[in-house]
Design an enzyme around this catalytic site. Structure first.
Site, PDB file in Angstrom:
ATOM      1  N   SER A  87       0.825  -1.207   0.000  1.00  0.00           N
ATOM      2  CA  SER A  87       0.000   0.000   0.000  1.00  0.00           C
ATOM      3  C   SER A  87       0.859   1.258   0.000  1.00  0.00           C
ATOM      4  O   SER A  87       0.365   2.354  -0.281  1.00  0.00           O
ATOM      5  CB  SER A  87      -0.928   0.001   1.224  1.00  0.00           C
ATOM      6  OG  SER A  87      -0.203  -0.284   2.412  1.00  0.00           O
ATOM      7  N   LYS A 110       4.301 -11.540   3.255  1.00  0.00           N
ATOM      8  CA  LYS A 110       2.862 -11.711   3.013  1.00  0.00           C
ATOM      9  C   LYS A 110       2.630 -11.770   1.518  1.00  0.00           C
ATOM     10  O   LYS A 110       3.229 -11.011   0.753  1.00  0.00           O
ATOM     11  CB  LYS A 110       2.048 -10.568   3.612  1.00  0.00           C
ATOM     12  CG  LYS A 110       0.527 -10.734   3.399  1.00  0.00           C
ATOM     13  CD  LYS A 110      -0.262  -9.726   4.188  1.00  0.00           C
ATOM     14  CE  LYS A 110      -0.282  -8.357   3.562  1.00  0.00           C
ATOM     15  NZ  LYS A 110      -0.976  -8.339   2.228  1.00  0.00           N
ATOM     16  N   GLU A 164      -0.631 -12.491  -1.548  1.00  0.00           N
ATOM     17  CA  GLU A 164      -2.064 -12.555  -1.813  1.00  0.00           C
ATOM     18  C   GLU A 164      -2.417 -13.808  -2.607  1.00  0.00           C
ATOM     19  O   GLU A 164      -1.587 -14.325  -3.361  1.00  0.00           O
ATOM     20  CB  GLU A 164      -2.513 -11.306  -2.583  1.00  0.00           C
ATOM     21  CG  GLU A 164      -2.314 -10.005  -1.823  1.00  0.00           C
ATOM     22  CD  GLU A 164      -2.784  -8.793  -2.606  1.00  0.00           C
ATOM     23  OE1 GLU A 164      -3.403  -8.969  -3.677  1.00  0.00           O
ATOM     24  OE2 GLU A 164      -2.530  -7.663  -2.143  1.00  0.00           O
ATOM     25  N   GLU A 192      -9.573  -9.446   3.951  1.00  0.00           N
ATOM     26  CA  GLU A 192      -9.868  -8.052   3.609  1.00  0.00           C
ATOM     27  C   GLU A 192     -11.165  -7.915   2.828  1.00  0.00           C
ATOM     28  O   GLU A 192     -11.431  -8.667   1.883  1.00  0.00           O
ATOM     29  CB  GLU A 192      -8.730  -7.444   2.788  1.00  0.00           C
ATOM     30  CG  GLU A 192      -9.011  -5.995   2.398  1.00  0.00           C
ATOM     31  CD  GLU A 192      -7.837  -5.283   1.762  1.00  0.00           C
ATOM     32  OE1 GLU A 192      -7.992  -4.095   1.401  1.00  0.00           O
ATOM     33  OE2 GLU A 192      -6.760  -5.893   1.627  1.00  0.00           O
TER      34      GLU A 192
END
Length: 286
Positions: free
Chosen positions: A64, A132, A134, A201
């Protein structure tokens, strides 16, 4: 060459350095499943890490940063070099929290071997404790490959920002039964492959609750449910630095307002020649 090194408290502007604390570990995070909720926030700089570290169990160096720091339209353009620079800064600024670093788009999807190469490089460059990534069931073999080779992996299911072009936007996921079932199955697959925690999320709440009950590892919600094993937010969103935020963001302060007012006061003092004053200038020694 690694970007990891220790802050020189005598010369760094980012002082005082936080009092050293025993850093949490991945096994300690796993053991918090079902107990006291885990606290995670994003951090991208030394100073932010210093301020957040005493209050957090985990600091996430999120991709982000592409939007928050660089003003990019999405996380897709973020590079490994960008993640390494900011990850090393956060590790230098923290003493307590587990530092988790996002693997950027394109650095892990090709094969488990490619993912290992990218993850190992990031960990060497930064000193972060985990990565991490996704994705759901399609990434389970990669999660297993990394975990079996000593790289702790945090999963991420539901709304996956790196897939924004495929998803068509940032809307909540799981509004149809078929999509809800897939998200739960994705989380279970990632957990069974060895993920030490999973970010959930932007999903409708029953999905987050179902996943939390179905997996043995902690779940970290963001736009999910208070019944997850922990929560994460982008720190700048939580602090109120941006006017536009997602529905799931709670602004705990108005840092944008504080900064704007301070800048206005500074500008007024400069224009009135009241700054610098006697305390801010050097006089000849007698």
């Amino acid at each position: 060459m690694s970007t990891t090194f220790t802050i020189d408290a005598a010369t760094s502007r980012a002082t005082p350095v936080s009092a050293p604390m025993k850093r949490l570990t991945i096994p300690a995070i796993r053991r918090q499943k079902g107990t006291t909720p885990l606290v995670m926030l994003t951090a991208y700089t030394v100073r932010t890490a210093q301020l957040l570290d005493p209050h957090c169990d985990m600091l996430l160096v999120g991709d982000s940063l592409g939007q928050v720091i660089y003003g990019l339209p999405s996380t897709v353009p973020v590079t490994l070099d960008m993640m390494a620079a900011h990850g090393a800064a956060v590790v230098r600024g923290s003493h307590h929290a587990v530092v988790v670093i996002d693997m950027p788009f394109g650095s892990y999807e090709g094969s488990p071997e490619k993912a290992f190469e990218s993850a190992a490089w990031l960990m060497k460059q930064t000193g972060a404790a985990a990565v991490k990534l996704e994705g759901g069931a399609a990434m389970a073999s990669t999660v297993r490959f990394l975990s079996e080779r000593g790289i702790p992996v945090m999963g991420h299911v539901g709304l996956t920002p790196q897939a924004v072009n495929m998803l068509g936007g940032y809307g909540a996921r799981g509004r149809t039964q078929a999509e809800a079932d897939k998200i739960v199955a994705d989380a279970v697959a990632i957990a069974e492959a060895g993920a030490f925690a999973i970010v959930i999320e932007g999903v409708v709440e029953p999905i987050a609750i179902a996943i939390t009950q179905a997996v043995a590892c902690p779940t970290i919600g963001i736009g999910a449910s208070a019944q997850c094993d922990g929560q994460v937010l982008v720190a700048e969103d939580m602090l109120g630095l941006f006017e536009r935020t997602a529905k799931f963001v709670k602004k705990f302060d108005d840092m944008a307002g504080h900064i704007s007012r301070a800048a206005q006061t500074y500008a007024d003092d400069v224009r009135s020649r009241s700054f610098p004053g006697a305390d801010q200038v050097y006089q000849p020694r007698p």
